[in-house]
Design a protein around this motif. Sequence first.
Motif, short mmCIF file in Angstrom:
data_model
loop_
_atom_site.label_atom_id
_atom_site.label_comp_id
_atom_site.label_asym_id
_atom_site.label_seq_id
_atom_site.Cartn_x
_atom_site.Cartn_y
_atom_site.Cartn_z
N PRO A 15 1.75 11.67 -3.91
CA PRO A 15 0.84 10.80 -2.98
C PRO A 15 -0.06 9.81 -3.76
CG PRO A 15 -0.15 12.87 -3.54
CD PRO A 15 0.98 13.15 -4.16
N LEU A 16 -0.13 8.52 -3.35
CA LEU A 16 -0.99 7.65 -3.48
C LEU A 16 -2.43 7.77 -2.82
CD1 LEU A 16 1.04 4.51 -3.59
CD2 LEU A 16 0.92 6.27 -5.43
N THR A 17 -3.52 8.12 -3.66
CA THR A 17 -4.75 8.44 -3.03
C THR A 17 -5.72 7.24 -2.90
OG1 THR A 17 -5.76 9.29 -5.43
CG2 THR A 17 -4.66 10.79 -3.66
N ASP A 18 -5.17 6.08 -2.96
CA ASP A 18 -6.14 4.86 -2.79
C ASP A 18 -6.19 4.16 -1.55
OD1 ASP A 18 -3.56 3.98 -2.99
OD2 ASP A 18 -3.62 2.70 -4.41
N GLY A 19 -5.88 4.84 -0.50
CA GLY A 19 -5.79 4.18 0.86
C GLY A 19 -4.55 3.55 1.34
N ARG A 20 -3.87 3.17 0.46
CA ARG A 20 -2.50 2.49 0.91
C ARG A 20 -1.73 3.25 1.85
NH1 ARG A 20 0.16 -0.19 -4.54
NH2 ARG A 20 -0.74 2.06 -5.43
N SER A 21 -1.23 2.59 2.84
CA SER A 21 -0.46 3.40 3.79
C SER A 21 0.76 2.64 4.00
CB SER A 21 -1.24 3.57 5.04
OG SER A 21 -0.53 4.18 6.16
N PHE A 22 2.13 3.32 3.44
CA PHE A 22 3.09 2.68 3.78
C PHE A 22 4.48 3.74 3.85
CE2 PHE A 22 4.06 3.13 -0.83
CZ PHE A 22 3.00 2.59 -1.42
N VAL A 23 5.38 2.89 4.46
CA VAL A 23 6.98 3.18 4.23
C VAL A 23 7.64 2.51 3.10
CG1 VAL A 23 9.06 3.63 5.76
CG2 VAL A 23 6.75 3.69 7.03
N ALA A 24 8.43 3.54 2.55
CA ALA A 24 8.87 3.06 1.32
C ALA A 24 10.38 3.50 1.36
CB ALA A 24 8.29 3.56 -0.03
N PRO A 25 11.40 2.55 1.88
CA PRO A 25 12.77 3.01 1.79
C PRO A 25 13.25 2.93 0.43
CG PRO A 25 12.39 0.93 2.90
CD PRO A 25 11.18 1.64 2.64
N PHE A 26 12.84 2.03 -0.49
CA PHE A 26 13.19 2.12 -2.01
C PHE A 26 12.51 1.33 -2.36
CE2 PHE A 26 16.11 1.51 -5.19
CZ PHE A 26 16.88 2.74 -5.29
N TRP A 27 11.17 1.77 -2.99
CA TRP A 27 10.11 1.09 -3.68
C TRP A 27 10.76 0.77 -5.23
CZ3 TRP A 27 4.58 3.13 -4.94
CH2 TRP A 27 3.74 2.06 -5.26
N ALA A 28 11.09 -0.44 -5.46
CA ALA A 28 11.43 -0.79 -6.98
C ALA A 28 11.50 -2.35 -7.23
CB ALA A 28 12.98 -0.10 -6.97
N ASP A 29 11.63 -2.84 -8.35
CA ASP A 29 11.38 -4.21 -8.40
C ASP A 29 12.61 -5.20 -8.04
OD1 ASP A 29 10.18 -6.52 -9.46
OD2 ASP A 29 10.18 -6.04 -11.63
N VAL A 30 12.46 -5.44 -6.90
CA VAL A 30 13.77 -6.13 -6.40
C VAL A 30 13.36 -7.91 -6.68
CG1 VAL A 30 14.54 -7.38 -4.08
CG2 VAL A 30 13.87 -4.98 -4.25
#
Length: 254
Positions: free
Chosen positions: A76-91
């Motif tokens: 988890p990220l605990t900084d308040g960011r809320s998101f769906v990540a199908p494939f979080w990488a450097d596109v």
Amino acid sequence: MTSVSFLNSSDTLLYPYGPKFQDRSTPKADDGASPQISISESFYFYAKRYQSLYVNNNGVLSFGKPVSQFTPDPFPLTDGRSFVAPFWADVDNRITGTVYYRESQDEQLLQRVTADIDAYFPSGKFTATWVFVATWDQVAFYGSLSSKVNTFQAVLTSNGELSFVLLNYQDIQWISGQASGGDAHTGLGGTPAQAGFNNGDAENYFNIPGSWSPSIINISSTSNIMRPGRWAFEVDIFYVPNGCVFKGTWNTPQ
């Protein structure tokens, strides 16, 4: 809205996308994102109500603000960011590829997503009234000196109360950009992609197995609904059908 025929499209992993279906696209920019997109139906994510979102080039749909970060962190990220990540990488879609998106209430598309959700969540009767399709089509990685590209998709749907997400992975050939330590010729190594969901607190999150590890390259052959390359989730109050299946190994959801 213009009605578009989806004849035989239900046999394909990806939902229809591209200019033919009146999709918009994000800018061709390093770490870019769409403008804030107001949506016509309430979308509930971990019991929070949202009426706008961003489509980020780096493989994330975010609520509240765009995500320019290119090297993923594990959930988890605990900084308040809320998101769906199908494939979080450097596109880097300046090299090649397009990030498409559209909101739709097309009747045939709603019928297709309704049938899929009812098949994966048979305990409840769901009738979709809204769908949002975001597709990363043949996108390259930052610093790429190869022809390796990824194609994947996130499908959000709601009836105004219940919300679901389908993540579709057609072809995954790389897992990290050069600025994340990846090899410019293979797209491997470095800090690998992260896939799943994050509510911005320490308790509400989900990591698709293989995330932030080299095995994320295999995500197009894994599933939690026995269809390789597709993952399905209820996200208003988060639920993973069948627990979590990874290469035949059963796990309990977090």
